[in-house]
Design an enzyme around this catalytic site. Structure first.
Site, short mmCIF file in Angstrom:
data_model
loop_
_atom_site.label_atom_id
_atom_site.label_comp_id
_atom_site.label_asym_id
_atom_site.label_seq_id
_atom_site.Cartn_x
_atom_site.Cartn_y
_atom_site.Cartn_z
CG PHE A 180 39.07 56.27 29.70
CD1 PHE A 180 39.68 57.42 30.19
CD2 PHE A 180 38.42 55.43 30.59
CE1 PHE A 180 39.65 57.72 31.54
CE2 PHE A 180 38.37 55.73 31.95
CZ PHE A 180 38.98 56.87 32.42
CG PHE A 196 39.95 51.39 28.55
CD1 PHE A 196 39.38 51.44 29.82
CD2 PHE A 196 41.06 52.16 28.29
CE1 PHE A 196 39.93 52.27 30.80
CE2 PHE A 196 41.61 52.99 29.25
CZ PHE A 196 41.04 53.04 30.52
CD GLU A 208 37.65 52.51 36.16
OE1 GLU A 208 38.05 51.98 37.21
OE2 GLU A 208 37.71 53.73 35.94
CB ILE A 209 32.52 48.37 34.49
CG1 ILE A 209 32.10 48.22 33.02
CG2 ILE A 209 31.37 48.04 35.43
CD1 ILE A 209 31.69 46.84 32.63
CB VAL A 210 33.08 52.94 38.31
CG1 VAL A 210 34.37 53.43 37.70
CG2 VAL A 210 31.93 53.73 37.75
CB CYS A 231 28.12 46.36 37.91
SG CYS A 231 27.14 44.97 37.37
CB THR A 253 23.03 38.08 32.09
OG1 THR A 253 23.50 37.30 33.19
CG2 THR A 253 23.59 37.54 30.80
CG LEU A 277 40.38 47.75 31.30
CD1 LEU A 277 41.48 48.78 31.45
CD2 LEU A 277 40.97 46.35 31.38
CB ILE A 292 41.40 53.01 35.40
CG1 ILE A 292 42.43 51.92 35.09
CG2 ILE A 292 40.51 53.25 34.22
CD1 ILE A 292 41.79 50.58 34.83
CE1 TYR A 328 37.45 52.08 43.37
CE2 TYR A 328 38.29 51.67 41.17
CZ TYR A 328 37.47 52.38 42.02
OH TYR A 328 36.68 53.36 41.52
N1 COA Z 1 29.33 35.60 42.40
C1 COA Z 1 29.24 34.59 41.52
N2 COA Z 1 28.25 34.48 40.62
C2 COA Z 1 27.30 35.42 40.63
C3 COA Z 1 27.30 36.51 41.52
C4 COA Z 1 28.39 36.56 42.43
N3 COA Z 1 28.49 37.54 43.31
N4 COA Z 1 26.20 37.25 41.28
C5 COA Z 1 25.55 36.68 40.27
N5 COA Z 1 26.20 35.59 39.89
C6 COA Z 1 25.87 34.68 38.83
C7 COA Z 1 24.43 34.22 38.81
O1 COA Z 1 24.22 33.11 39.62
C8 COA Z 1 24.28 33.91 37.36
O2 COA Z 1 24.89 32.68 37.04
P1 COA Z 1 24.16 31.57 36.12
O3 COA Z 1 23.84 32.24 34.83
O4 COA Z 1 25.19 30.51 35.98
O5 COA Z 1 22.96 31.15 36.89
C9 COA Z 1 25.10 34.99 36.68
O6 COA Z 1 26.06 35.40 37.64
C10 COA Z 1 24.30 36.21 36.29
O7 COA Z 1 23.13 36.32 37.00
P2 COA Z 1 22.09 37.46 36.72
O8 COA Z 1 20.77 37.05 37.26
O9 COA Z 1 22.15 37.84 35.30
O10 COA Z 1 22.72 38.65 37.56
P3 COA Z 1 22.01 39.51 38.71
O11 COA Z 1 20.79 40.17 38.16
O12 COA Z 1 21.86 38.72 39.92
O13 COA Z 1 23.12 40.63 38.93
C11 COA Z 1 25.00 41.34 40.22
C12 COA Z 1 24.43 40.29 39.29
C13 COA Z 1 26.45 41.02 40.54
C14 COA Z 1 24.94 42.70 39.53
C15 COA Z 1 24.11 41.35 41.50
O14 COA Z 1 24.21 40.11 42.10
C16 COA Z 1 24.51 42.41 42.52
O15 COA Z 1 24.03 43.53 42.45
N6 COA Z 1 25.38 42.07 43.46
C17 COA Z 1 25.80 42.99 44.49
C18 COA Z 1 26.68 44.09 43.98
C19 COA Z 1 27.95 43.57 43.33
O16 COA Z 1 28.62 42.74 43.87
N7 COA Z 1 28.26 44.13 42.14
C20 COA Z 1 29.40 43.74 41.36
C21 COA Z 1 30.59 44.58 41.58
S1 COA Z 1 30.43 46.24 41.13
#
Ligand code: COA
Length: 494
Positions: A260, A265, A267-269, A271, A284, A303, A334, A337
């Site tokens: 936007f 900003f 919006e991350i929808v 991930c 990360t 956001l 936005i 949810y």
């Molecule tokens: N809760 C808490 N911490 C989490 C987490 C969760 N659900 N998922 C990852 N982390 C932590 C990891 O342990 C890591 O922590 P550290 O650096 O202290 O070890 C950090 O976040 C990032 O880890 P990273 O390896 O870079 O991330 P990833 O490749 O595992 O991707 C997600 C992270 C969330 C995208 C992935 O776990 C995923 O796809 N989850 C399911 C979908 C989801 O919940 N998406 C988010 C909402 S849209």
């Protein structure tokens, strides 16, 4: 539809409060006419997916002078300042269509790391063919660093930097950053990051469409509580873009977002990273790429509505529930949810996030080396002081060899006794040009008061040898002399 709406309003007009009735029966038909005109207008911005409004609502994220540095490119490629009075501008993204007819929808961010200078960056399409996007990339103004007293000279830092050659050797594996492996994989070309999106106005490459389908799949698997149709709709919506993570030509993760620009900003929808590739740092690194991408597009606020499982991840990426963006900037833009927590992240435009952990490492190493250097200097043995043998009674602390080298600086004197009061008063007189006669009188009064003080008797007359035979063996400069000194000081230079 127009007729249907108006018929309905007319039928219900008696049930409406008067102000609503005026709105619906007087203003609304006029609005509908204008909308109709706009919809059928050939050049209407209504059909422009990149439409952005400039002027009425300046980017709320940008404060002070920074807004003046906004540069936008219009469709003819002409750069204009953000303070322009034009009603709207198009953000042109492609000036040279590719032979394949591929549009602009894919921007290659890899292989290799982003250059530290963002100003000269240009990207190519997914096909690796040169689609220069420098117009869209806004140079960040060079900010001159203020010199701070005690700053380490740049030459010293540069010298130390030359000695830091192997980042792996720096602080040991236990300090490896979460994104380090992903970064190394990216520089080896194992993984790639691309921003992809659908378009209504330009042809989208087959590869981009395949990746969009892959992204839709990853999101659907990793976010089972989200309706599949909803995910598909947003991933393929031209207003949304997705940063895709590709490994071996396959989508293994991504972040879908909607920018936007007028509100400052994004919006991350969605991930997600596919299950067998999670916790390897990809999440990360994806977010870091997204941050850099947004800074290049002058958006510094994210956001997102995070569910209970995602809060931890977002927190680790710098998001918090404390939203820095004013509510007026995002309310109505936005969707809320249910059951999710709104989290925000403010970016620092001076940071290259994909390089951040590497830079921090280097800075840590520089500090370590500076401490070592300082320690080496402190271990140096300086010759002892001989001046006291020659009758010198007092020297400034800073003249002691080695003292300054430790970084010691004289503190502002805290005057505690009358002697020091006299000295400091004397310096005040000198600095502030007080009347010397007046000062002499003041000091004389103080001295008289000290002498007549009940507790001043030990200092009134010299210690008799008969009272303490070895007194003069221990006290080299007895009171008599000191009293003389005090009197001398009072008349010093007055
Ligand atoms: N809760 C808490 N911490 C989490 C987490 C969760 N659900 N998922 C990852 N982390 C932590 C990891 O342990 C890591 O922590 P550290 O650096 O202290 O070890 C950090 O976040 C990032 O880890 P990273 O390896 O870079 O991330 P990833 O490749 O595992 O991707 C997600 C992270 C969330 C995208 C992935 O776990 C995923 O796809 N989850 C399911 C979908 C989801 O919940 N998406 C988010 C909402 S849209």
């Amino acid at each position: 539809m127009r007729r249907q709406l108006l018929d309905k309003f007319r039928a219900e007009k008696d049930k409406m409060p008067p102000e609503k009735r005026t709105l619906v029966l007087t203003h609304f038909p006029r609005f509908l006419s204008m909308l109709e005109e706009e919809v059928y207008g050939a050049n209407s911005p209504i059909w422009d997916p990149e439409f952005r409004q400039v002027g009425s609502h300046s980017s709320p994220n940008v404060s002070g002078d920074r807004s003046k540095n906004f540069i936008f490119a219009d469709s003819s490629g002409v750069m204009s300042n953000g303070t322009s009075t034009r009603v709207f501008e198009k953000l042109s993204v492609s000036t040279s269509p590719l032979p394949s007819g591929d549009g602009f929808t894919t921007y290659n961010l890899s292989p290799g790391l982003l250059p530290v200078s963002r100003s000269s960056k240009s990207s190519s399409t997914a096909d690796g063919q040169g689609d220069k996007r420098s117009l869209e990339e806004v140079p960040i103004p060079e900010v001159k660093r203020k010199k701070i007293e005690g700053d380490i000279p740049e030459e010293t830092v540069a010298e130390i930097l030359k000695t830091i050659t192997d980042p792996k050797e720096m602080l040991g594996p236990e300090h490896a950053a979460r994104d380090e492996t992903a970064r190394a994989e990216e520089s080896r070309g194992v993984i790639e990051f691309h921003v992809v999106g659908n378009s209504l106005t330009r042809k989208v490459s087959k590869e981009s469409l395949i990746w969009l389908v892959g992204l839709q799949n990853v999101f659907s698997h990793q976010l089972p509580r989200m309706p599949k149709e909803y995910i598909t709709r947003l991933v393929f919506d031209p207003k949304h873009k997705t940063l895709a993570l590709i490994k071996d030509g396959r989508v293994i993760g991504g972040i879908c977002f909607r920018m936007f620009p007028t509100q400052g900003f994004s919006e991350i929808v969605f991930c997600a990273v596919t299950s067998n590739e999670q916790v390897k740092g990809y999440g990360t690194h994806l977010m870091n790429h997204l941050k850099d991408y947004h800074i290049r597009h002058n958006i510094i606020h994210f956001l997102t509505f995070a569910d209970e499982f995602a809060i931890g991840y977002f927190r680790k990426q710098g998001f918090s529930k404390d939203i820095k963006l004013p509510k007026a900037a995002y309310i109505g833009f936005i969707k809320d949810y249910e059951g999710a927590t709104l989290m925000g992240c403010e970016l620092n435009p001076r940071i290259v996030y994909t390089e951040f952990s590497c830079v921090i490492r280097k800075q840590k190493e520089i500090i370590k080396k500076l401490i070592e250097k300082q320690q080496e200097a402190m271990q140096k043995v300086y010759p002892g002081l001989t001046c006291f043998k020659d009758g010198v009674r007092e020297i400034p602390v800073e003249s002691i060899p080695g003292i300054k080298e430790t970084g010691w600086k004289p503190e502002k004197k805290n005057v505690s006794n009358s002697f020091e009061i006299c000295l400091s008063l004397h310096s005040v007189v000198k600095q502030e040009q007080l009347d010397p006669e007046q000062l002499y009188q003041t000091l004389k009064t103080i001295l008289t008061q000290i002498k007549s003080h009940n507790s001043s008797w030990p200092f009134q007359k010299p210690v008799e040898k008969s009272e303490a035979p070895d007194y003069y063996d221990h006290i080299k400069y007895p009171m008599e002399e000191l009293r003389g000194t005090v009197s001398d000081v009072c008349s010093l230079g007055l």
